[in-house]
Motif scaffolding. Structure first.
Motif, short mmCIF file in Angstrom:
data_model
loop_
_atom_site.label_atom_id
_atom_site.label_comp_id
_atom_site.label_asym_id
_atom_site.label_seq_id
_atom_site.Cartn_x
_atom_site.Cartn_y
_atom_site.Cartn_z
N CYS A 1 55.21 -42.22 -77.42
CA CYS A 1 54.29 -42.69 -78.22
C CYS A 1 54.45 -44.06 -78.74
O CYS A 1 55.67 -44.88 -78.46
CB CYS A 1 54.36 -41.99 -79.71
N ASN A 2 53.42 -44.92 -79.17
CA ASN A 2 53.45 -46.47 -79.46
C ASN A 2 52.82 -46.73 -80.62
O ASN A 2 51.49 -46.25 -80.69
CB ASN A 2 52.86 -47.09 -78.19
N PHE A 3 53.52 -47.18 -81.45
CA PHE A 3 52.95 -47.74 -82.74
C PHE A 3 52.77 -49.25 -82.34
O PHE A 3 53.80 -49.97 -82.49
CB PHE A 3 53.76 -47.57 -84.04
N THR B 1 47.11 -49.49 -84.29
CA THR B 1 47.25 -48.35 -83.23
C THR B 1 48.23 -47.29 -82.92
O THR B 1 49.43 -47.91 -83.36
CB THR B 1 46.45 -48.93 -81.97
N VAL B 2 48.03 -46.18 -82.70
CA VAL B 2 49.15 -45.13 -82.35
C VAL B 2 48.45 -44.67 -80.88
O VAL B 2 47.22 -44.46 -80.77
CB VAL B 2 48.98 -44.15 -83.32
N PHE C 1 51.45 -37.94 -86.31
CA PHE C 1 51.71 -39.36 -86.41
C PHE C 1 50.90 -39.93 -87.55
O PHE C 1 49.66 -39.75 -87.68
CB PHE C 1 51.41 -39.91 -85.04
N PRO D 1 55.97 -46.42 -89.95
CA PRO D 1 55.52 -45.46 -89.22
C PRO D 1 56.09 -43.89 -89.67
O PRO D 1 57.09 -43.84 -90.21
CB PRO D 1 56.30 -45.54 -87.75
#
Length: 202
Positions: free
Chosen positions: A103-105, A90-91, A195, A60
């Motif tokens: 934020c989520n990876f 997905t981000v 991102f 990431p």
């Protein structure tokens, strides 16, 4: 003949009248997405299906820019690489408080991570108060890539004060291309998160 013409015109008027009718419609998935976006929820997906499965490591990237300058790379020393076991990653972004978002990876059904990040205020000089206002925009994804080179997926950018119009604005392109550093957002916004990911062979 005159009567026939009148009858014909009456029929046209009647048909035109029917065309003005309205009816109930069901909201679409896009309607819900737009509503979520206005509340600060965004999700972007990257298609990796053309990469040979489990042969690459994905890392990431979270960079912080200010008015066109790269200030810091928050994940520069991140030592973990996720295998490309899924066809897509997905981000996503979600609001937490007025000055914080998440934020989520997500790299597959199991592997991913979440991070809380601070938001910065911008001064509305004309009105004499600070506001926190951010907008997310995707990048155009280029099909060709180089190992360990940043592939930007989305930006999360603060508004900026426009002294000419005396307002805080966040108007720009729908998607950022390779020339994104010359966009209004990157030239003017004092706080931008970028991102993305880096890819390398295992």
């Amino acid at each position: 003949m005159k009567k026939t013409i009148i009858t014909f015109l009456s029929a046209i008027i009647a048909i035109a009248g029917w065309a003005q009718e309205i009816s109930k419609a069901e909201p679409t998935a896009k309607d819900y997405i737009n509503l979520l976006n206005k509340q600060g929820y965004y999700v972007y997906a990257l298609d990796l299906s053309n990469l040979e499965k489990d042969k690459y490591l994905l890392s990431p990237v979270i960079q912080v820019y200010s008015k066109g300058k790269l200030e810091t790379d928050l994940m520069d020393d991140w030592g973990i690489g996720y295998t490309n076991s899924a066809k897509t990653i997905t981000v996503g972004f979600m609001p937490q408080t007025d000055s914080l978002f998440t934020c989520n990876f997500q790299f597959d059904e199991v592997c991913g991570f979440t991070m809380n990040l601070p938001l910065s205020s911008v001064n509305n000089e004309a009105e004499g108060y600070d506001i926190i206002s951010y907008k997310s925009r995707p990048f155009v994804i280029q099909p060709k890539w180089k190992e360990n080179e940043v592939i930007p997926i989305a930006a999360y950018a603060s508004s900026w004060y426009d002294p000419d119009d005396k307002i805080c604005r966040n108007c720009d392109v729908v998607e950022f291309d390779n020339d994104y550093l010359n966009s209004d957002t990157f030239k003017n916004s004092p706080h931008i998160y970028v991102f993305g990911i880096k890819i390398k062979k295992r």
